[in-house]
Structures are given as structure tokens and as C-alpha cells.
Design an enzyme around this catalytic site. Sequence first.
Site, short mmCIF file in Angstrom:
data_model
loop_
_atom_site.label_atom_id
_atom_site.label_comp_id
_atom_site.label_asym_id
_atom_site.label_seq_id
_atom_site.Cartn_x
_atom_site.Cartn_y
_atom_site.Cartn_z
CB VAL A 84 -0.71 0.03 1.01
CG1 VAL A 84 -0.43 0.31 2.43
CG2 VAL A 84 -2.13 1.02 0.77
CE LYS A 85 2.96 6.41 -4.72
NZ LYS A 85 2.19 7.35 -5.29
#
Lengths: 276, 276, 276, 276, 276
Positions: B189-190
Site C-alpha cells: 500500500v502506498k
Amino acid sequence: MKNISEASILRNGKSLILAYDHGTEHGPVDFEPLPESANPEHVFRVGRHDAVTAIALQKGNAEYYREWEEDKGISNGAPLLVKINGNSALAKREDYYSPKQCSVQYAVEELGAEAVGYTIYAGSIHEDKMWEDFRQVQEEARKYGVPVVMWSYPRGKGIEENSDYSGQKDPEVVAYGARLGLELGADMVKCKYTGRQEDWKYLESQVGDLKTVISGGSKRSDKEFLQDVKDTIEVGGNGLAVGRNIFQREEPEKLLDKLEEVVFKDEDSGEFVQNG
Amino acid sequence: MKNISEASILRNGKSLILAYDHGTEHGPVDFEPLPESANPEHVFRVGRHDAVTAIALQKGNAEYYREWEEDKGISNGAPLLVKINGNSALAKREDYYSPKQCSVQYAVEELGAEAVGYTIYAGSIHEDKMWEDFRQVQEEARKYGVPVVMWSYPRGKGIEENSDYSGQKDPEVVAYGARLGLELGADMVKCKYTGRQEDWKYLESQVGDLKTVISGGSKRSDKEFLQDVKDTIEVGGNGLAVGRNIFQREEPEKLLDKLEEVVFKDEDSGEFVQNG
Amino acid sequence: MKNISEASILRNGKSLILAYDHGTEHGPVDFEPLPESANPEHVFRVGRHDAVTAIALQKGNAEYYREWEEDKGISNGAPLLVKINGNSALAKREDYYSPKQCSVQYAVEELGAEAVGYTIYAGSIHEDKMWEDFRQVQEEARKYGVPVVMWSYPRGKGIEENSDYSGQKDPEVVAYGARLGLELGADMVKCKYTGRQEDWKYLESQVGDLKTVISGGSKRSDKEFLQDVKDTIEVGGNGLAVGRNIFQREEPEKLLDKLEEVVFKDEDSGEFVQNG
Amino acid sequence: MKNISEASILRNGKSLILAYDHGTEHGPVDFEPLPESANPEHVFRVGRHDAVTAIALQKGNAEYYREWEEDKGISNGAPLLVKINGNSALAKREDYYSPKQCSVQYAVEELGAEAVGYTIYAGSIHEDKMWEDFRQVQEEARKYGVPVVMWSYPRGKGIEENSDYSGQKDPEVVAYGARLGLELGADMVKCKYTGRQEDWKYLESQVGDLKTVISGGSKRSDKEFLQDVKDTIEVGGNGLAVGRNIFQREEPEKLLDKLEEVVFKDEDSGEFVQNG
Amino acid sequence: MKNISEASILRNGKSLILAYDHGTEHGPVDFEPLPESANPEHVFRVGRHDAVTAIALQKGNAEYYREWEEDKGISNGAPLLVKINGNSALAKREDYYSPKQCSVQYAVEELGAEAVGYTIYAGSIHEDKMWEDFRQVQEEARKYGVPVVMWSYPRGKGIEENSDYSGQKDPEVVAYGARLGLELGADMVKCKYTGRQEDWKYLESQVGDLKTVISGGSKRSDKEFLQDVKDTIEVGGNGLAVGRNIFQREEPEKLLDKLEEVVFKDEDSGEFVQNG
């Protein structure tokens, strides 16, 4: 992967697309200056000129074109570019949209299209839907190995209501539209010309190896028109898509002769490069 | 099952993703500080640095990247991460949305993507539609065995109109966004970094075994930027996805050298772990 | 046909479902009373208790659960129930809706789900869309032979704006929701408990041979909670689905021991019936 | 082609359909006059009467019905008509709509349906969507060779806001609804009875060879109810679909005996025609 | 490619289509002037006249027609043209739309349609959706080799709110509608006649090789009606589609005799050309 390098719609890396979708987009009113231009066969005949590297038609006229070629025994006509979407000026819309009226499969398998075209109105509230339509069109065209020309015309509420932009011909807007052609995987992008060479130069700096053509726009003098084409080619442009400026002229061949010189004559040798 | 443990976009369990989707998301304006950054080949060259474990591109530039590699005879370039959705800043939208502009099938089969990326705007009135898009993307990626990176950016009316939240960088909001990455089946996840290490520590407590990277954000000084990366890695972060902070620099290699040290140097041995 | 009679999620015709979808539905805030509950592995461990006949997870945690089982060499863990839809509390919606975040195919074929769950918000302006989603989920589950548990939570404008109803816990509303479970082809329905035994008795009179479980709801004392379970089972209920009342306790095993007695002990013999 | 002539839901060209979808359409409130009617098995038992040529159920009760038949060893029960769509009274809708809750494939292949039913609300702003749903249902039913019964109930804003019509029981409206059954390819249409024989006669003049049945409507006296059935059959009607007027009676068999006489007794011979 | 040249619905290049979709489009009210016209068999009988080159029906009546032919042992009846979409006058709509009520596959494979018809309301806010529906219909019809007749009726807010147009019979509007038939790939277009021959001549100049027929419109005197047909044929029209002007007459055969003369008699030889 891109399908443009060996494409039949290029001659010496340049294109002159004869576009005839005005009956769809604007209706009979566009043919009034030269009534015979309402007859598709008139335009098919104009398309026989050597300068024309593609003829862009909606599905129905594409079917007509193939029948006309067969009737006339023509086997070396201009390559057919089928417009996959389009719209009429009759509808009331909340914002700009252009629905699909032909599948890529039908265009390629049944009509023998050698390229397909698709219009995107970035800036419209329907932009996102057109992205998804374009995605399918682009990927199906890749499957068939035919190049995709994007008619990239940013317009609609996102442009009109944004005070940073002066309108559809704002150079930032035009260049952003061209860049979307690159980002979304088109092989060639058709953009409005602002009339200033520096703007086209800026546009060219944004599009990597993407081919670019100017749209012909409304009818103007030979001189002005040729100058626009020359100016954009000088800074990296790859030609033009033209409709009314050709088919509304009494003697379209004369202008096509001049365009051929401007677009295709090799600068070094001063000679025409042959098709293929 | 998760596809991240052996993924080519990791090096020693960490990632440095060079993201270049700004032409889509923001348009030409993002390239103005360093005009040559508008040229994808400039960025492809930057991506040759050893520190880069993935280059994130939209479909059109991904096609371009593969052609460029072939032209240059490059076979060991940075793994390609194809962004599956994206949007332009031109459109007017009722709330945030990011349409698909590439299928997972095309990304993997035709472009050889080694990972895919997808943006979700939780908090938007279109959040639910993005969940359903993501579901299909995630399951198709599982089928191909490529990891899925979620750009998790909560924003929109659900955040703006909720007085419990101070905005997109509210630590509760950022952590909830990260948690959704875990719940919906992303591999990485960014997220935005609030600038406070304790917030990232809290985020890490919410995501189980999910990999996390910070988004580079707008350009700032080397020192500040490196500190942010260091701070998040210290509390469990797995690196960064960076765009403007690299490609808008005159000498991007210098910053990449420093980042390589911060991100990949083994704490115990003080040595770099090799790719693979 | 119904798939419940021999289902692995039943023990002696009753169920205790450990639900852990709070990270999706409510976000990190739900884990604050016991921070370690944010760690899925904490809950996976709790699910090892004999009383648990199913563990209900969203897709991402279901993937995690299978990996965790493999890591630990566990082969006799609680059967996995994958929630097919869910939503976040971040989004702004015109009315309640819960999008699909997992396909039944992925749940069963890839995750080995032994049951699937689906939430319907009857009363919402999106109710009809959820019916159509549920139809597909139910029919696909029938194809795979796994039972379908409906989270039946009537709410939204149709309830709020109807003066005949006092709200989501109106016994008529709860019973209508349960009845929809029967009518639409669920195998088990999960409903809110109004707190009055007579209401559950009425509900049982409306659902034919459908299995029913109460939802655990927010945390309360052991005594109150056990009484609720006992009261509903007495009038035909089949157990409970519980989350916070278990995983937010310091010693969840103690309450699980008591629940096991209430739910599964055979009334006649006073002995536990074994799984299977 | 039409599937009605040899259909099992006809006896001597007439039908008595026992409809039990009230739990879906109205909820528990409909069972209050006779609480045991909430139990599907009660209604299944009533359906054992010879006069019943079809039992109309939603998916979940259809599954239950098949299990009940198997449990009881019944092989000659009333043919099953599965309602393909339905709705609850809980939802708030802009106008009338009835979503699909069962596919024709599932109804026929898994449940052994010998007919399918579909409700259309002509006059609603959602009418057009229901036409498209019906198109699919009708064509799939043709593929399986099972007849299609249209519940044709014009209602909604197009009726309410049209001053030409007095409401849902306006004879023009009812007849138009019946005509749509013919035009759209139903085999049988179920319409409201205005209470005036001349109106049904008019309706019959509009429907060609389409079979017609009246809907039972709310409970009234035996005498009134039988008179309605008699009056419509006299002018060409083909029977009735009845729910509350049967299953809310203490002794439903008595009324069924009388109905059998009215509906199926041969006028000439004075004898009953056998099924088949 | 176009499917019209050898089509069975043409006789000597002309068509007389007996249209009977009034029960769908207007309801029973249209049959009141001649009540027996509500009976499809009445119209089927009228269609036996030699002048009729196609009978246009909605799905349900098309099924009925085939059964009627079989019952009567008729093998040389008028070719069947199935209308693929249609709508009722009951619904309330934001603007004009006509949903699909038959698939091309069902029309051709099951009903033996020799042509299909589709209505487009250019000018409506739903125009774009109808384009996409038409695209599918046209391409599927091409696959089966049956011609496509477009009912091209521009109407709706785009016409009403545009001060350039005087309404649905504005010659520019009618001609634009006809042109769309050509552009979108119809084989024949059915348009309203403004009552002025010059307008039809203009229309003919816009449609290339597309076949055109006038719609019969509301009932008027034999003389006026025949004159309209004669006037349009004189300037290139290909006949008519007629409903009420035939089936509402006491002796429809008389008018059909006269129409046959006007439409099909060879100008040079003064003789009728045979079918085929």
C-alpha cells in the site's frame, strides 16, 4: 505495442487524413456550401488523390466506401480509417460525450479498416467514461495490429469553469490533451492548432514519440491553411486531418497538390517519397 | 494468495518505485520545473539506477518503455509496474474517481508488467465503484501471480464533510486507508506520510503483514526527504514511491545514491543486499 | 438447494461465527480498546477455540489467514467464511450500500471458503441493486455447494422515513429482514437482537427452516451477552456471530468457554456434541 | 414460440395459481390474520388441493418446497412457478421497480420450475429497464420451453400524473397492461380486476390468444370472490392467481372446492376435466 | 456490408411495410376507430395483400404471426420484420427512449425475421444510449445477413429547446435524422414526411444509396395519402411504412390496390414488377 511505424496511413512518416464525418457530427448544414459534398461518392472520388494517406469515415459510409470501391473496381484506394465513436449535434447532453457506433472487430474484420479513430473530450464530466471506452478500443486495436488515432479535444465544464484556462485553444489545454494521447496508448493524436507555432512546439515536447496531426478546422484561404500545416510540420508535426477545407472546395485537387508538396516532399532531396 | 514475498519489485524486502504518471494526473505543468522531464526517455534513463526496484507507468508510457528497452538493447531494466487506473486534472467530477485505462491482461501479457497499481479514493462518493473495480483487478492479478500495489488516498466528500477528520493527512484517515489495503487484498500500500513518525508507527500497527511505502509528494530538500524515508523505515515501512523528487532534480542520481543507502543497506552488515 | 444441513460451520445445528471485518467496516478506531486486536494474527489465535465454528473475514484477511495457517502448520482451524461484500465508514453515500470486494469463485476456489457471507440493507434506496448482487452470489454459492449467510440489516431512508417503524430494531423490521433471508434463498441469516425474547420468537415464526444467528453488537458484560444468546436459542435461534465482544476482551477464552456451554451443550444429555 | 398450449400449469385451458410471495412483497404483516400462514409448509399443504395448477414462489421458498416434497415423498405436487423478480416494501424508491432475485437458468435447471413469473410496472419511470429485464427472461424461458406469466401492474408516476387515467384500475390502463403482455411475448398475463365484467371483456378484446388470469387481491367474502372469477371466465378469462384469499382462510379447502367448480368444470358436460 | 439489394422486403427496389406496433406504442386507444383491428389476426389477414412487402411486428405478435401462419398452412406470407425496440405511452420518462424488447438472435433464429427494425430518437437526452444499442443491433443483423430498418424520429429536448428548429417536422431535422441512418449503417430509413416534396428531395440528397420510406402517420383521406406516397417516390423515395391508414379502414384492400399501383408499377412498361 505501438502499431504505427509500418502503418499504411503513413507516407514518409506523415499523414494526410481526409475526414468525412460531418454528416454525423454536424448534419446536412455542413454540406450547404457545396451541395454535392453531401454525396459520399463525391468525397470518395476526392480521396483518390495521391496525397491522401487515409480516409476517415463513420461505419455507414465505410460500408458504402467498400461497395463503391468494388463497383468501380478500385483496389488501391486510400486506406480506410473507421471512426469508432461519434455523436450528433441534435442531442441535448449534460456535457460532451461521444458514443461508440462501431466495434473495432466490425471495423477491422468486416470493413477492412487499416486504422481506427476515437474521440476523447477530456474536461467533460463524461471524461472518465470515455477513458474506459478508449481502453477497450485501444486494446482491441492492438490485438488486430491496427493503429489508433485519438481525436483529442479537451472541452466541457472542466475547461469552461476553470479560470486557469482561456478555453479549448489554451496551449496548456491542447498540450495536456496531446499528452493524454501518449499516456493512454494512442499511436497518433489529432489536436486543434492554436495558430501559433510556439504552441505546437510546446505540444511536441510533451508527447514523446507519438505522431501528431492538426485538425483542419473550418474553411479558410489556401494560403493560411498551408501555412498552418507548414508551421506545425516544421516543429515536429506529422501532418493533418482535413475535411471541409478540401471537400467544400470547387477544385479540391489543387489544394491537395499543394498539401502533398508541403507534407510529403523530402526536405533534402526535394523529391516525393513514395507510399509504403 | 499474496504474491509479494518473491516479487521482483522488492529488494531485501524494500521497494523504491520510480513513479511517472504525472503527465496523466497533472499534465504538462508538472514538467515545467525541468522541461526535459516531459520526455519519457529522460525518466527511463533515470530508472536505470540500481536503487530503482520498479518503474510505475501508465499504459502508453509502458508501451514506450518496452520499445525503448528494445531499441537500446536493455534486458535488465527496472521491473515494470503498470498503473491500471488514473485520471486527468481536466475533468469536472462530482467527487474523486479514477477510471481504468489498462486491463491487467494487457499489462501482464502484452507489456510484461511485473506488478500492477491501482488507486482507491476511499471517502469519495465513488468509493464503492472503485472497490468493485479493485476487486476485479486484484483477482486477475492473483491469476497472473503479479503483486498489486494500492495507491490508497482517502479523500473526497466523506472526509471533507466529516468533522471528526482534519483532512487527508489526518492520521486516522491515513491509517484507515492503509488498513483497507490489507482488507481488500493488496500486497503493498502506498500512503501519504503525515510527517510524524508516530503516525506511521500507528499505521504499521494496522496493516498486518502488508508492505507499505510512502508517496514522495511534492519536491522538497534532500535532507527533509531522506529523513522522512528513514523515519518510516525505522518503524516498519518498506520504502517509497517517488516521482517529482527524483525526476525534477538536475542530478537525480545523487539523491538515488543516498536513497539506496537509506532504504536497502543492511543494518547489521552495513552492506547492500543484491536484487533478486 | 440449501447447503446448510451438513455444513462445516454448524456443530449440533448451531453456529458461533467469529467475525473480524471491523477493519473494513469501522476502521482502526474499533481496535483502540485493545490495540493488539488490530493484528489479525491475534484474532486468528482466538479462533482456535473449539467453540468457534467459523471465522468470518474479508478477502485480504482471508488470504492472510490461509498463509498464517500454513506457516503454523495448522490443518484443523475454524472453517473460513469469506464476506463477499463490505464497505468502509469513510465514503459518503446517498444511502447504505455494500459493494462486492470478493467473488464467490475466488473465495471458494482460491481461498477454500467453506461458507460465504453477504450484507443486505433492505430499506436503503440501493436495496434493489443489492438484491441483484445477492442473486448472483447465492446462485454461484449453490454451484459450489457452500452455504450463504445473509447479514440482514434493514436500514436507510425506507426505514427512517416510514413512521410505521421505530427504527432498525423495530421487531417488524427485524423480522421482515429475516424473512427476506428465507425468500431470497439464504441458508442462514444474521440479525440484530432487539433485546426482547418475544421479538426473536416472532422472528423465528417467519423464517421456516432458515438458520438464524444474532449479531454480537457492541461490547457489553459477559452476563448480559450470555443471556441474550441463551434467550434467542431458547426460542429457536441457532447461535451467534460475534466480534468485539470476543476480541476486545483481555481473556476471550473465558467467554468462549461459557458461550460453548450455552450454544452447544446438549440439553438432554448435558454433554457437548462434537464437531462434524 | 409460445409455450403455453401444453403447459402443465393449465388444466382444461385454465389456471389456478396459488401465489405465496407475500413474505417478500409485504413482509410478516401479511401473515398476521392467520399466523400459521407465515409457515411455508402450511401453504405447501394447501397447494396439495386438486384445484391448484401451479404454486408461485420466490427462490428461497421454491428451494424449501422441493425439500419439503422430498421429505414427504411427494411426486405429484402442484407444478412450481418461480417468480423471477420481486421487491420488498421496505425500500425507498423513486418509482416502482422489481429486481431479479432468481435467474431463469437456476429456476429451471436447479429448481425444476415448470413456469416462470415476472412483474412489470408499466407507467413507472423504471418501466424501460423492466422491459429489458423481461426480454432476457422471456427469451431464456423460450430456450427452456417453460411458459412465462407476466404480472402486469401498470402503476407509478406515468399513471398518477396523467389526468387521462383515474388510477391503476382505470380500464384503459389495465387493458394496456394486458396488451403489453401480448406485445412483449408473455404466455399468460395476470391483471387486476376492476370489478366490472365489461372491463374484462374489453381487456380480452385486446390480447389475441394470450391467456389471462385475475389477481386475487385483498381478502373478501367467498361469494364476492367467486363471482369475480365467474364473471371474468364468462368473457374469456382463464382463471386466477390467488394468495391471501386462500391461505388466510381457516378452511382454505372449502373455497378451493368451489373455485375448482367455477374454473374447471366443463360447461357442456358438467364434469371436471382432468389435469394434463 | 449492406444487406438490402437482394432483400425480400423489397419489390422492384421499393417497399410497403405494414406496421402493427400500435398496441405497444399507443395502447388499445389506437384500435378504437375499428375495434377488430385490436385483433392481430385481422391485421395478419390484411398483410396477405400482394402489395405488402413486409409486416412489422413486436416480438409477441411476431410469435403469434408464425403460429397463425402455421395454423392456416400459409407459406408465402409477407416477410416478417421484427421491431427490436419499442416503448409504451404509459411510462414517465425524462426524455424519449425506446428499450430493446427482442434480441436480433431471437428475431432471426427463432422467429425467422427477414429484416429487423430499430427506433432512434436523435435529439433526446438518451440519444447516445440508443446509438450504442443500435450499434449492437446493426452488427448482429450484419452477421445474420438481414437488413436493418431505422425508424429515425428526431425529437426530445435537443430539438424542442433549440430555437434553430421549428420542431420534429423541420426539414433540417428530418434530413439530419435520415443522414444518421446512412452514417450509422442502416439499410433503410423511415422518416416523417413534412408534406412538401422539396423537403423529401432535400432529404434524398443527404442519404447516398440508403433506401427511404415515409411513415404513414395518422389517418387521412385516400387521396391525400396516395399523393404523399407519389410525391416522395417521384424524388427518390422507396415507398412507405403504413399502419393506421390501412388497418383502420373498413376495406383496406382497396387502398392497398391503389398503393400497389403507385409504389410498384414500372414507369416505363406500365406493368407490375414481380416480387423477388
